[in-house]
Design a protein around this motif. Structure first.
Motif, PDB file in Angstrom:
ATOM      1  N   TRP A  57      44.980  26.718   3.771  1.00 53.83           N
ATOM      2  CA  TRP A  57      46.283  27.294   3.446  1.00 53.83           C
ATOM      3  C   TRP A  57      47.227  27.349   4.641  1.00 53.83           C
ATOM      4  CZ3 TRP A  57      47.753  28.146  -1.415  1.00 53.83           C
ATOM      5  CH2 TRP A  57      46.752  28.167  -2.389  1.00 53.83           C
ATOM      6  N   ALA A  58      46.744  27.014   5.830  1.00 48.81           N
ATOM      7  CA  ALA A  58      47.540  27.167   7.054  1.00 48.81           C
ATOM      8  C   ALA A  58      48.859  26.395   7.002  1.00 48.81           C
ATOM      9  CB  ALA A  58      46.718  26.765   8.269  1.00 48.81           C
ATOM     10  N   ALA A  59      48.845  25.171   6.519  1.00 47.32           N
ATOM     11  CA  ALA A  59      50.079  24.380   6.464  1.00 47.32           C
ATOM     12  C   ALA A  59      51.080  24.985   5.487  1.00 47.32           C
ATOM     13  CB  ALA A  59      49.768  22.937   6.080  1.00 47.32           C
ATOM     14  N   LYS A  60      50.598  25.500   4.358  1.00 42.46           N
ATOM     15  CA  LYS A  60      51.506  26.071   3.350  1.00 42.46           C
ATOM     16  C   LYS A  60      52.135  27.384   3.805  1.00 42.46           C
ATOM     17  CE  LYS A  60      50.427  24.208  -1.122  1.00 42.46           C
ATOM     18  NZ  LYS A  60      50.081  24.470  -2.491  1.00 42.46           N
ATOM     19  N   THR A  61      51.388  28.194   4.581  1.00 42.49           N
ATOM     20  CA  THR A  61      51.957  29.471   5.031  1.00 42.49           C
ATOM     21  C   THR A  61      52.866  29.287   6.233  1.00 42.49           C
ATOM     22  OG1 THR A  61      50.018  29.958   6.390  1.00 42.49           O
ATOM     23  CG2 THR A  61      50.057  30.878   4.152  1.00 42.49           C
ATOM     24  N   GLY A  62      52.724  28.172   6.935  1.00 40.57           N
ATOM     25  CA  GLY A  62      53.597  27.878   8.064  1.00 40.57           C
ATOM     26  C   GLY A  62      53.128  28.497   9.362  1.00 40.57           C
ATOM     27  N   SER A  63      53.921  28.264  10.387  1.00 39.85           N
ATOM     28  CA  SER A  63      53.610  28.772  11.725  1.00 39.85           C
ATOM     29  C   SER A  63      54.376  30.053  11.996  1.00 39.85           C
ATOM     30  CB  SER A  63      54.012  27.732  12.775  1.00 39.85           C
ATOM     31  OG  SER A  63      53.302  26.547  12.575  1.00 39.85           O
ATOM     32  N   ARG A  83      47.905  35.104  11.835  1.00 34.35           N
ATOM     33  CA  ARG A  83      49.258  35.447  11.388  1.00 34.35           C
ATOM     34  C   ARG A  83      49.314  36.949  11.186  1.00 34.35           C
ATOM     35  NH1 ARG A  83      52.689  31.914   8.678  1.00 34.35           N
ATOM     36  NH2 ARG A  83      54.126  33.617   9.122  1.00 34.35           N
ATOM     37  N   LEU A  84      50.519  37.483  11.194  1.00 28.89           N
ATOM     38  CA  LEU A  84      50.718  38.867  10.784  1.00 28.89           C
ATOM     39  C   LEU A  84      51.029  38.815   9.293  1.00 28.89           C
ATOM     40  CD1 LEU A  84      52.837  40.302  13.729  1.00 28.89           C
ATOM     41  CD2 LEU A  84      50.352  40.334  13.413  1.00 28.89           C
ATOM     42  N   SER A  85      50.262  39.551   8.511  1.00 31.05           N
ATOM     43  CA  SER A  85      50.422  39.454   7.052  1.00 31.05           C
ATOM     44  C   SER A  85      51.779  39.961   6.577  1.00 31.05           C
ATOM     45  CB  SER A  85      49.272  40.157   6.334  1.00 31.05           C
ATOM     46  OG  SER A  85      49.203  41.524   6.654  1.00 31.05           O
ATOM     47  N   CYS A  86      52.470  40.748   7.413  1.00 34.37           N
ATOM     48  CA  CYS A  86      53.810  41.209   7.037  1.00 34.37           C
ATOM     49  C   CYS A  86      54.834  40.087   7.107  1.00 34.37           C
ATOM     50  CB  CYS A  86      54.249  42.385   7.921  1.00 34.37           C
ATOM     51  SG  CYS A  86      54.570  41.960   9.651  1.00 34.37           S
ATOM     52  N   GLN A  87      54.457  38.974   7.699  1.00 31.75           N
ATOM     53  CA  GLN A  87      55.386  37.856   7.858  1.00 31.75           C
ATOM     54  C   GLN A  87      55.113  36.701   6.893  1.00 31.75           C
ATOM     55  OE1 GLN A  87      58.124  38.159  10.140  1.00 31.75           O
ATOM     56  NE2 GLN A  87      57.289  40.203   9.785  1.00 31.75           N
ATOM     57  N   ILE A  88      54.141  36.880   6.010  1.00 31.00           N
ATOM     58  CA  ILE A  88      53.838  35.842   5.013  1.00 31.00           C
ATOM     59  C   ILE A  88      54.325  36.332   3.655  1.00 31.00           C
ATOM     60  CG2 ILE A  88      52.060  34.452   3.899  1.00 31.00           C
ATOM     61  CD1 ILE A  88      50.253  35.065   6.347  1.00 31.00           C
ATOM     62  N   LYS A  89      55.382  35.716   3.153  1.00 37.60           N
ATOM     63  CA  LYS A  89      55.899  36.087   1.827  1.00 37.60           C
ATOM     64  C   LYS A  89      55.183  35.282   0.757  1.00 37.60           C
ATOM     65  CE  LYS A  89      60.442  37.863   2.708  1.00 37.60           C
ATOM     66  NZ  LYS A  89      60.642  39.137   2.144  1.00 37.60           N
ATOM     67  N   LEU A  90      54.767  35.983  -0.290  1.00 38.16           N
ATOM     68  CA  LEU A  90      54.104  35.305  -1.404  1.00 38.16           C
ATOM     69  C   LEU A  90      55.105  34.478  -2.193  1.00 38.16           C
ATOM     70  CD1 LEU A  90      51.578  37.817  -2.974  1.00 38.16           C
ATOM     71  CD2 LEU A  90      51.126  35.790  -1.622  1.00 38.16           C
ATOM     72  N   ARG A  91      54.660  33.304  -2.560  1.00 43.39           N
ATOM     73  CA  ARG A  91      55.412  32.405  -3.432  1.00 43.39           C
ATOM     74  C   ARG A  91      54.432  31.891  -4.470  1.00 43.39           C
ATOM     75  NH1 ARG A  91      55.907  29.980   1.822  1.00 43.39           N
ATOM     76  NH2 ARG A  91      54.693  28.236   0.993  1.00 43.39           N
ATOM     77  N   ASP A  92      54.966  31.352  -5.552  1.00 45.03           N
ATOM     78  CA  ASP A  92      54.088  30.829  -6.597  1.00 45.03           C
ATOM     79  C   ASP A  92      53.139  29.760  -6.069  1.00 45.03           C
ATOM     80  OD1 ASP A  92      55.079  32.549  -8.530  1.00 45.03           O
ATOM     81  OD2 ASP A  92      56.617  31.135  -9.197  1.00 45.03           O
ATOM     82  N   ASP A  93      53.603  28.959  -5.083  1.00 43.46           N
ATOM     83  CA  ASP A  93      52.737  27.898  -4.567  1.00 43.46           C
ATOM     84  C   ASP A  93      51.667  28.430  -3.606  1.00 43.46           C
ATOM     85  OD1 ASP A  93      54.598  28.367  -2.483  1.00 43.46           O
ATOM     86  OD2 ASP A  93      54.462  26.299  -1.786  1.00 43.46           O
ATOM     87  N   LEU A  94      51.677  29.732  -3.348  1.00 45.00           N
ATOM     88  CA  LEU A  94      50.614  30.347  -2.546  1.00 45.00           C
ATOM     89  C   LEU A  94      49.573  31.042  -3.423  1.00 45.00           C
ATOM     90  CD1 LEU A  94      52.530  31.821   0.544  1.00 45.00           C
ATOM     91  CD2 LEU A  94      51.226  29.694   0.383  1.00 45.00           C
ATOM     92  N   ASP A  95      49.633  30.812  -4.732  1.00 44.47           N
ATOM     93  CA  ASP A  95      48.635  31.389  -5.640  1.00 44.47           C
ATOM     94  C   ASP A  95      47.251  30.891  -5.240  1.00 44.47           C
ATOM     95  OD1 ASP A  95      47.505  32.745  -7.822  1.00 44.47           O
ATOM     96  OD2 ASP A  95      47.722  30.997  -9.120  1.00 44.47           O
ATOM     97  N   GLY A  96      46.344  31.823  -4.946  1.00 41.46           N
ATOM     98  CA  GLY A  96      44.998  31.466  -4.518  1.00 41.46           C
ATOM     99  C   GLY A  96      44.814  31.559  -3.006  1.00 41.46           C
ATOM    100  N   LEU A  97      45.865  31.986  -2.297  1.00 42.20           N
ATOM    101  CA  LEU A  97      45.810  32.125  -0.836  1.00 42.20           C
ATOM    102  C   LEU A  97      44.573  32.921  -0.410  1.00 42.20           C
ATOM    103  CD1 LEU A  97      47.169  31.903   2.004  1.00 42.20           C
ATOM    104  CD2 LEU A  97      48.366  34.029   1.434  1.00 42.20           C
ATOM    105  N   ILE A  98      43.928  32.446   0.646  1.00 35.03           N
ATOM    106  CA  ILE A  98      42.753  33.131   1.197  1.00 35.03           C
ATOM    107  C   ILE A  98      43.056  33.518   2.639  1.00 35.03           C
ATOM    108  CG2 ILE A  98      40.314  32.911   1.827  1.00 35.03           C
ATOM    109  CD1 ILE A  98      40.140  30.737  -0.398  1.00 35.03           C
ATOM    110  N   VAL A  99      42.876  34.803   2.954  1.00 38.24           N
ATOM    111  CA  VAL A  99      43.019  35.283   4.329  1.00 38.24           C
ATOM    112  C   VAL A  99      41.796  36.116   4.683  1.00 38.24           C
ATOM    113  CG1 VAL A  99      45.550  35.267   4.309  1.00 38.24           C
ATOM    114  CG2 VAL A  99      44.343  37.346   3.675  1.00 38.24           C
ATOM    115  N   ARG A 100      41.483  36.129   5.956  1.00 42.85           N
ATOM    116  CA  ARG A 100      40.353  36.923   6.445  1.00 42.85           C
ATOM    117  C   ARG A 100      40.874  38.005   7.372  1.00 42.85           C
ATOM    118  NH1 ARG A 100      38.569  32.055   5.227  1.00 42.85           N
ATOM    119  NH2 ARG A 100      36.488  31.826   4.385  1.00 42.85           N
ATOM    120  N   THR A 101      40.273  39.177   7.284  1.00 42.33           N
ATOM    121  CA  THR A 101      40.627  40.254   8.198  1.00 42.33           C
ATOM    122  C   THR A 101      39.666  40.236   9.369  1.00 42.33           C
ATOM    123  OG1 THR A 101      39.353  41.837   6.890  1.00 42.33           O
ATOM    124  CG2 THR A 101      41.703  41.700   6.433  1.00 42.33           C
TER     125      THR A 101
END
Length: 106
Positions: A57-63, A83-101
């Motif tokens: 998902w790194a390319a889709k969420t951007g730098s 990434r800081l999760s406050c800086q990643i806005k959800l979009r329909d094309d991010l459905d299924g996004l996986i992040v680790r804490t």
């Protein structure tokens, strides 16, 4: 509604739904996801919402933008997909996004 899967440092996952336009941090807070503290409330003024974006998902969420990069300097165990999760806005094309804490210090 886009879904986000949060995986903690122990490998436990939690999938939650969020509205497009909300940040990953907001979705985490609304759903009580552990490991996302968001002490600044999403103002990009701390690093307590730090996550690792899954490689797929790194390319889709951007730098990170420069301000986010500066705040990541204060995060624990920064990696190339941090990434800081406050800086990643959800979009329909991010459905299924996986992040680790990350593992927390202390």
């Amino acid at each position: 509604m886009p879904q986000v899967t949060f995986i903690d440092a122990h490998g436990e996952s939690r999938t939650v739904e969020g509205e497009a336009g909300a940040t990953v941090m907001e979705v985490a807070i609304r759903n009580g996801v552990p490991g996302i503290e968001a002490e600044c409330g999403g103002a990009c003024a701390c690093a307590t919402c730090h996550v690792y974006v899954d490689d797929a998902w790194a390319a889709k969420t951007g730098s990170p933008e420069p301000m986010e990069e500066d705040m990541l300097d204060f995060a624990f165990e920064v990696k190339p997909t941090s990434r800081l999760s406050c800086q990643i806005k959800l979009r329909d094309d991010l459905d299924g996004l996986i992040v680790r804490t990350p593992t927390r210090q202390g």
